[in-house]
Design an enzyme around this catalytic site. Structure first.
Site, PDB file in Angstrom:
ATOM      1  N   HIS A  26      82.193  39.228 -41.969  1.00  0.00           N
ATOM      2  CA  HIS A  26      82.157  38.494 -40.715  1.00  0.00           C
ATOM      3  C   HIS A  26      81.058  37.418 -40.768  1.00  0.00           C
ATOM      4  O   HIS A  26      81.351  36.276 -41.100  1.00  0.00           O
ATOM      5  CB  HIS A  26      81.948  39.480 -39.567  1.00  0.00           C
ATOM      6  CG  HIS A  26      82.113  38.876 -38.216  1.00  0.00           C
ATOM      7  ND1 HIS A  26      82.463  39.603 -37.106  1.00  0.00           N
ATOM      8  CD2 HIS A  26      81.960  37.610 -37.781  1.00  0.00           C
ATOM      9  CE1 HIS A  26      82.530  38.801 -36.055  1.00  0.00           C
ATOM     10  NE2 HIS A  26      82.229  37.588 -36.437  1.00  0.00           N
ATOM     11  N   HIS A  69      77.942  31.371 -37.502  1.00  0.00           N
ATOM     12  CA  HIS A  69      78.692  31.454 -38.754  1.00  0.00           C
ATOM     13  C   HIS A  69      78.063  30.509 -39.760  1.00  0.00           C
ATOM     14  O   HIS A  69      78.764  29.773 -40.458  1.00  0.00           O
ATOM     15  CB  HIS A  69      80.166  31.092 -38.538  1.00  0.00           C
ATOM     16  CG  HIS A  69      80.933  32.149 -37.825  1.00  0.00           C
ATOM     17  ND1 HIS A  69      81.285  32.046 -36.520  1.00  0.00           N
ATOM     18  CD2 HIS A  69      81.396  33.351 -38.246  1.00  0.00           C
ATOM     19  CE1 HIS A  69      81.949  33.143 -36.155  1.00  0.00           C
ATOM     20  NE2 HIS A  69      82.026  33.945 -37.180  1.00  0.00           N
ATOM     21  N   HIS A  92      74.530  34.863 -32.510  1.00  0.00           N
ATOM     22  CA  HIS A  92      75.561  35.052 -33.527  1.00  0.00           C
ATOM     23  C   HIS A  92      75.984  33.666 -34.015  1.00  0.00           C
ATOM     24  O   HIS A  92      76.358  32.812 -33.216  1.00  0.00           O
ATOM     25  CB  HIS A  92      76.752  35.792 -32.918  1.00  0.00           C
ATOM     26  CG  HIS A  92      77.916  35.918 -33.848  1.00  0.00           C
ATOM     27  ND1 HIS A  92      77.784  36.263 -35.170  1.00  0.00           N
ATOM     28  CD2 HIS A  92      79.248  35.739 -33.643  1.00  0.00           C
ATOM     29  CE1 HIS A  92      78.978  36.294 -35.741  1.00  0.00           C
ATOM     30  NE2 HIS A  92      79.874  35.977 -34.844  1.00  0.00           N
TER      31      HIS A  92
END
Lengths: 231, 231, 231, 231
Positions: free
Chosen positions: B169, B97, B95
């Protein structure tokens, strides 16, 4: 916090704004306050960053008056002082010209919560001030910049949204400590950068839901914070 | 793969997400799984990257429970675990960003195959999940994030499109190994960056043809792969 | 030019595409040709850049066949070979995935001469190829990529516009020497970056006049070149 | 200012344009003038930056003629000379191809004062020249570039707006000294970058008020300047 500790922290916050690329040339300033004595320490005006020492941080009172005559305080002191007077929970203020936060301030675009990183730090839309009137500019401009920020936060907890975009100018950011204010300034720039790109594709972007905003903000800031190794 | 090898590979994947500029601060996590034992190793929560060691990777089971109490696992563990349960071919989850993948996730724009680099790694459109409902957010948010990813991949082979954009997200990426997942995360960011710029000029860009998608994807992933010095 | 000199120049061109940020991972290739012997030297396929030596450059003939079996040539060889066959004035070919040139190729936007830097190197619009047909892709894809480039240059002197954008793919660039081809690839990326930003503000930008295009292009390339310390 | 001092300052200005990323390759030039003797010193044409010495700066007169034959002066000399003749208050001229200033020049978008950093340095809109006519281009192109800049500044004090965007080309910037001209070129690029991003969101952005423009410009340049430790 001793005077010495605060001086070092305020110096570090000023240096960090350069290190993280948030200021161009000397166009930025950071301050901190000792709430017990009401004494503010702020960057001196126009001194190159690489020669700054903790002793150069200029002591001032809450009315925005320098307490000694060694160095002139940052020309933005009066803005800092009014924020300390009106937002009693904050312990540090930073003014930067970070790229995307400045762009959003000049475009007069509030930054809605478009994603979870925003929600981790800012509990809702980061607002833009109204424009100052010619009278507010010609007289007590710096003080009035602080006042219009306070006006913009009517009904908003400044610690839950620790930044503002001053229309046609740039961001002011704050926090409980100088270190937290720097961190908020870094996140603000990231959030503004993301929002700019989202808005360039989609002029009316869809904010995240209140449920998602709650989930992320309260995870880090609420009583049931679950992040990190602590508790 | 021994436990030691997997620990080192998972650590390396976490460090690589920083090295390749895919995460801001500590906002990212990578994990790997030993499919023979069903044991997941994942980054601990909130520990600075530069002090991480292989021994810090937290062992967990497929139900998303830590198997020892030394360090708390990443707060996103439940998402990783559901992906391992439902996508049996994958061996690692990341994960990030990363900038443009996050922008596309916040703009809720699926990334169609606009070019051959996309086609070399992703066999079709990289999808965006639907928004989670308030109920899904207030209860078992992290688990439900994984479930909505799985729902999004109904009818899609997760190894042929090894990434997803979680609405509002950011991206989750996977692969057969931690190293492959990192590589996919790097390519996803490049592909998202290119797509953003194409869409900014042309809101309805023209995807490449199925023939070109086939040619590039199958060259690298099909039975007749022709790239590199091998065979 | 000796074989040794050409090997070194082709290696350097391949390394330069990395140094100037024009390729991602190993997705690029450069070649050069000895026009006396008709022998092409090209980067091998899938070998990491940092281990390449001059001896690794693969010798091939103008029909796109490797002349020895040590290393497999770049999978794009057939495109290079057709360009050498059809554009007799060129001595080097480079394929990159440089960011903005690739964006314009995926957006299928030719790059008109919007400024003087464009005019210093490209004597008019840098064209985009048509899409290949499914038949052209399924059979002899790499060769047909070269053929569609040649088709695009019907009536255009390839040395006066030493680059093309292959639709949905990326740029091919050439020059009289490997060094010149690298320089053209660097300028192409700068020109594409500028054009993208101009077009994002103004979808129908105004090209410079023919007079200005003539003045700048012919200053550097015509018989009366006036730039530099020479003559 | 001695000849030696001016040579060093002009060399430094040329090197600074590279250091601050304002030029690509050798596409830029800086000059300075000794107003007592009317002697201009300018970068030589086409010499690599890293081998330049103070002695390489080419002495020229106000009519744009080189005063010795050692090195050929920058091919843009005639533009510099006309600016020195017509703008008697300036002491240095710089031509760059900095990214965003060039983009605005190619998009033919004047840069209005959208924020306070603009107002700190430029007292109003930074203009774009008209296009040169074919006749102006085919004959005395470089001289006519200077003349169209002068025409653009009819009624504008060139020291209050020390930059111009030449349509389809790029910026010329000036100042009282080479060092000030470099600083203005850096700020111009920052201001152009911000304006581009504001205009990409909002094609008709709102300039700051005359009161705010006055407050910021006059704070730094007026009789009552209040910035810095001086006074």
């Amino acid at each position: 916090m001793t005077d010495e500790t605060l001086r070092a922290a305020v110096l570090q916050a000023n240096l960090d704004t350069v290190r993280y690329g948030l200021v161009l040339s000397t166009f930025g300033n950071a301050s901190g306050i000792d709430r017990e004595t009401g004494r503010i320490l702020i960057k001196p005006s126009g001194v190159p960053y690489d020669s700054l020492t903790p002793e150069d941080m200029v002591p001032c009172d809450l009315d925005g008056r320098a307490l000694d005559n060694r160095l002139r305080p940052s020309s933005d002191l009066a803005t800092h002082a009014v924020l300390y007077r009106e937002f009693p929970g904050i312990g540090a203020v930073i003014h930067t010209h970070s790229t995307y936060a400045t762009i959003m301030a000049q475009a007069r675009r509030p930054i809605p919560a478009l994603g979870t990183t925003h929600a981790d730090y800012f509990y809702g839309t980061i607002p833009v001030t109204r424009d100052l009137t010619p009278d507010e500019i010609s007289e007590d401009y710096v003080l009035n910049t602080g006042k219009v920020i306070v006006e913009t936060f009517a009904g908003i907890d400044p610690l839950s949204i620790p930044a503002v975009l001053v229309a046609g100018h740039g961001p002011f950011v704050w926090g409980r400590t100088p270190d937290e204010a720097v961190h908020n300034a870094v996140i603000l720039e990231e959030v503004a950068r993301t929002a700019w790109h989202v808005m360039a594709l989609n002029p009316e972007p869809q904010p995240i839901s209140q449920a998602l905003l709650d989930r992320h903000y309260l995870r880090k800031h609420g009583a049931q914070a679950t992040y990190g190794q602590g508790n």
